[in-house]
Every structure is written in C-alpha cells, then in structure tokens.
Design an enzyme around this catalytic site. Sequence first.
Site, PDB file in Angstrom:
ATOM      1  N   LYS A  68      74.846   0.736  67.848  1.00 36.11           N
ATOM      2  CA  LYS A  68      74.895   0.413  69.289  1.00 36.11           C
ATOM      3  C   LYS A  68      74.301  -0.973  69.563  1.00 36.11           C
ATOM      4  O   LYS A  68      74.909  -1.780  70.261  1.00 36.11           O
ATOM      5  CB  LYS A  68      74.140   1.491  70.103  1.00 36.11           C
ATOM      6  CG  LYS A  68      74.732   2.883  69.930  1.00 36.11           C
ATOM      7  CD  LYS A  68      73.986   3.928  70.718  1.00 36.11           C
ATOM      8  CE  LYS A  68      72.595   4.209  70.224  1.00 36.11           C
ATOM      9  NZ  LYS A  68      72.511   4.725  68.833  1.00 36.11           N
ATOM     10  N   THR A  69      73.116  -1.235  68.992  1.00 32.88           N
ATOM     11  CA  THR A  69      72.472  -2.544  69.190  1.00 32.88           C
ATOM     12  C   THR A  69      73.357  -3.649  68.613  1.00 32.88           C
ATOM     13  O   THR A  69      73.556  -4.703  69.232  1.00 32.88           O
ATOM     14  CB  THR A  69      71.093  -2.564  68.473  1.00 32.88           C
ATOM     15  OG1 THR A  69      70.357  -1.431  68.923  1.00 32.88           O
ATOM     16  CG2 THR A  69      70.338  -3.831  68.748  1.00 32.88           C
ATOM     17  N   ASP A 113      68.198  -0.896  75.594  1.00 26.78           N
ATOM     18  CA  ASP A 113      68.210   0.160  74.577  1.00 26.78           C
ATOM     19  C   ASP A 113      67.504   1.396  75.146  1.00 26.78           C
ATOM     20  O   ASP A 113      66.669   1.259  76.048  1.00 26.78           O
ATOM     21  CB  ASP A 113      67.473  -0.349  73.331  1.00 26.78           C
ATOM     22  CG  ASP A 113      67.849   0.434  72.082  1.00 26.78           C
ATOM     23  OD1 ASP A 113      68.769   1.277  72.160  1.00 26.78           O
ATOM     24  OD2 ASP A 113      67.232   0.195  71.034  1.00 26.78           O
ATOM     25  N   THR A 162      70.968   7.587  72.942  1.00 28.34           N
ATOM     26  CA  THR A 162      71.216   8.646  71.967  1.00 28.34           C
ATOM     27  C   THR A 162      71.420   9.969  72.709  1.00 28.34           C
ATOM     28  O   THR A 162      71.722  10.981  72.100  1.00 28.34           O
ATOM     29  CB  THR A 162      69.998   8.791  71.028  1.00 28.34           C
ATOM     30  OG1 THR A 162      68.817   8.870  71.836  1.00 28.34           O
ATOM     31  CG2 THR A 162      69.874   7.618  70.092  1.00 28.34           C
ATOM     32  N   ARG A 221      72.598   2.751  59.193  1.00 30.43           N
ATOM     33  CA  ARG A 221      71.187   2.370  59.002  1.00 30.43           C
ATOM     34  C   ARG A 221      70.598   3.082  57.791  1.00 30.43           C
ATOM     35  O   ARG A 221      69.828   2.499  57.032  1.00 30.43           O
ATOM     36  CB  ARG A 221      70.359   2.693  60.249  1.00 30.43           C
ATOM     37  CG  ARG A 221      68.878   2.318  60.028  1.00 30.43           C
ATOM     38  CD  ARG A 221      68.015   2.581  61.231  1.00 30.43           C
ATOM     39  NE  ARG A 221      68.338   1.715  62.327  1.00 30.43           N
ATOM     40  CZ  ARG A 221      68.394   2.112  63.607  1.00 30.43           C
ATOM     41  NH1 ARG A 221      68.153   3.369  63.910  1.00 30.43           N
ATOM     42  NH2 ARG A 221      68.686   1.260  64.554  1.00 30.43           N
TER      43      ARG A 221
HETATM   44  P1  ADP Z   1      71.634   1.740  66.785  1.00 33.39           P
HETATM   45  O1  ADP Z   1      71.360   0.665  67.808  1.00 33.39           O
HETATM   46  O2  ADP Z   1      72.826   2.585  67.122  1.00 33.39           O
HETATM   47  O3  ADP Z   1      70.418   2.577  66.469  1.00 33.39           O
HETATM   48  P2  ADP Z   1      71.976  -0.502  64.983  1.00 33.39           P
HETATM   49  O4  ADP Z   1      72.972  -1.332  65.700  1.00 33.39           O
HETATM   50  O5  ADP Z   1      70.554  -0.965  65.013  1.00 33.39           O
HETATM   51  O6  ADP Z   1      72.059   1.031  65.434  1.00 33.39           O
HETATM   52  O7  ADP Z   1      72.500  -0.387  63.471  1.00 33.39           O
HETATM   53  C1  ADP Z   1      71.631  -0.122  62.387  1.00 33.39           C
HETATM   54  C2  ADP Z   1      72.007  -1.004  61.210  1.00 33.39           C
HETATM   55  O8  ADP Z   1      73.199  -0.492  60.633  1.00 33.39           O
HETATM   56  C3  ADP Z   1      72.307  -2.448  61.619  1.00 33.39           C
HETATM   57  O9  ADP Z   1      71.239  -3.281  61.291  1.00 33.39           O
HETATM   58  C4  ADP Z   1      73.518  -2.835  60.818  1.00 33.39           C
HETATM   59  O10 ADP Z   1      73.098  -3.598  59.697  1.00 33.39           O
HETATM   60  C5  ADP Z   1      74.105  -1.551  60.311  1.00 33.39           C
HETATM   61  N1  ADP Z   1      75.395  -1.243  60.949  1.00 33.39           N
HETATM   62  C6  ADP Z   1      75.570  -0.505  62.063  1.00 33.39           C
HETATM   63  N2  ADP Z   1      76.876  -0.355  62.340  1.00 33.39           N
HETATM   64  C7  ADP Z   1      77.539  -1.017  61.367  1.00 33.39           C
HETATM   65  C8  ADP Z   1      78.936  -1.216  61.089  1.00 33.39           C
HETATM   66  N3  ADP Z   1      79.872  -0.669  61.853  1.00 33.39           N
HETATM   67  N4  ADP Z   1      79.262  -1.960  60.024  1.00 33.39           N
HETATM   68  C9  ADP Z   1      78.308  -2.467  59.224  1.00 33.39           C
HETATM   69  N5  ADP Z   1      76.971  -2.298  59.417  1.00 33.39           N
HETATM   70  C10 ADP Z   1      76.593  -1.581  60.477  1.00 33.39           C
END
Ligand code: ADP
Length: 335
Positions: A68-69, A113, A162, A221
């Site tokens: 998401k981030t 977030d 989430t 992640r």
């Molecule tokens: P969330 O905000 O949903 O908790 P993040 O955007 O922080 O998740 O993603 C976590 C890590 O996973 C990121 O640092 C990134 O490196 C990796 N990641 C997430 N989605 C992808 C994707 N679709 N392709 C490649 N790497 C991804």
Amino acid sequence: MQNDPVLERRAADSSEARLEQSLRPQNLDEFVGQGPLVANLRVYVQAAKGRGEPLDHVLLSGLPGLGKTTLAHILARELGVACRVTSGPALTRPGDLAGILTDIAAGDVLFVDEIHRLPAPVEEYLYSAMEDFAIDITIDQGQSARSVRVPLQRFTLVGATTREGLLSAPFRSRFGLLEKLELYPASELERIVRRTAAHLGTQIDDEAARRVSRCSRGTPRIANRIMKRLRDFAEVEGSRGITTDVAERSLARLGIDAHGLGTTDRKILVSLERAGGGPVGLKTIAVAVGEDEETVEDVYEPFLVTEGWILRTPRGRKLTDRAAAWLESERGGAQ
Ligand code: ADP
C-alpha cells in the site's frame, strides 16, 4: 581511532533504509502483481493527467506488507507530484492536520497510513478538506475566538488501511477510488524474490526461489525479510549464493517449515486441536498463543485460511480436516 557505536549504528540504519528504499518498486511497471488493481490505477492516472486535474481520493486496503505504501509513492511519481506522508496515529488533533493541509501544493498526494486509526475529530475535519478543498481554522482564543474558512490547493488523499471495515461510512464514501490488495500467489512472489535477490546482489537457485515464495505467506514484505536473512546465512557459510540447500537449512533455522508455517501458526493449529478442532473464539486463540487479537486476525489467520488450515465460522475458528490429519501425522513422525 576508536569505533563509535552510535555512528556505526546510524550508518547501519541508513544503509538499511537505503536498501529498503531500493527494494521498493518505483513505478507501476516495476510493481509486480495485483493485475486488475494496477490496470485500473493506470487508467485513472492517465485520465487525471489528461484533464490536468488531481486524481480522486484513493483508499488502499489490504493486509500489512502487500504494497500500500509503495503504491502511494508510485501514484505520486506517476502523477509527477510530491508525496507527503503521515499516519492516523500521528494526527492526534485537527490542528496537526491543518498544518499539513495548508502547506500542500496543487495536485500533491497526501498519504495517510493506518487511516482507520485517525481520531474521530480529525477524521471529521478531513471531510471538508476532501470535498470542498477548504478547512475551518480557529484564530484567537477566548471571547475573540472565531473560525475562518481557509481554501486549500486541490490534492489527492491516499489512505491505507488494514481494516477497511473500521472506517465510518461517511468517510469511506468520500473516496472516489476504493482498491483492495490481495495476497500474492506464489508465482508472483517468485518474481519479487528474484527481483530482491538482484537488488541484494546475490544469486538464487530456481528451487530456492520457489521455496522462499511458498514460505512468504503471500506477502512481499515477508519475502524480502526472508531473503535478507538467507543472504546472511549464505554469506556467513561462504556459499556462492542462496542455493536450495542454504534456503532449506536457513528456513528451518528461522522456524519456517516446508508449508510456510512458522512457530505461531503451529501454536494456533495446536490450540484448535486441543479444543477438539473448534469452533474457538479469536480471544481464546490470542491468549493461547500470546499475541493480541488484531495480530492473530491480520497477520496469521489470512494465510492459514487461504492455505486451507483453518476455517472462519460465525461461531469461531475451526481446524480443517487437512490440518487435523497433518498434526496427527506430525505426531506420528515425532514418536
Ligand atoms: P504496506 O504499506 O501494504 O504495509 P509496503 O508498501 O510497505 O506494504 O510493502 C512492503 C515491502 O514489500 C516494500 O518495501 C516493497 O519492497 C515490497 N513490495 C510490496 N509490494 C510489492 C510489489 N508488488 N512488487 C515488488 N515488491 C513489493
């Protein structure tokens, strides 16, 4: 010269942060998977850019670590605007938000977030900002206090949650785009694992990449975290990269079995087995495994349900036949 532990720690932190940053996909082409969602976003971004307007407000929902981030930053980059970042728990008073909103440039993305954790007064304060691009600010105090309407630049709010269910209906309805991220299938995680290996400057065998992706609970992640630890093991063992053998032994040392189940997953399954297979309430399971309910629900259960180990029923969680048979066979093997 003496080693300075604080400077060393800072250097380690910043190189870790740089590594994290390099692992994040930078644009929609680099973002692996989530096909329908990414296809939609491409259209919306192109249309907004074509009209020279900011993108509609976006709500991204999905379990932790699904991207998401990453997507919020990608959206800003694809739109060619800046991304301001904050989070629900950080905005304790409407005043915290007013400072950010009045500082925002035309078209910018404001990423919030954990938006489900915004306190209600801050959430309500956002409504007019989202709808009318204006906020009311109170100036002066006591008897001379009065409220002034301040216009804002038009911006795009990107909220990540989430727990979409915890958002109030009026808040939810103010987002034009509601997009949900799903757990990644193993084939997509394998692509992420290979990409991560390249960024970490390490090689990985095909079979090792398959094993890591199967053990990553559908979550990029987690895949990245496992990859960093596997690189450590490979380097310390002097291996030429992450071979199948290194992956197998390292995953075992990390407490992850061939099904991708970790220690807490197994504890959850055993707690259900002890209760005759269930149904068992979430609270009871959380106490049995020493985690809070939210963690059990958001971190452990989705994978256990998707992989067919447990069932969610209106009366509680139940062990599936597959899980019962597997626990039985494990015990047989251990005897
Ligand atoms: P969330 O905000 O949903 O908790 P993040 O955007 O922080 O998740 O993603 C976590 C890590 O996973 C990121 O640092 C990134 O490196 C990796 N990641 C997430 N989605 C992808 C994707 N679709 N392709 C490649 N790497 C991804």
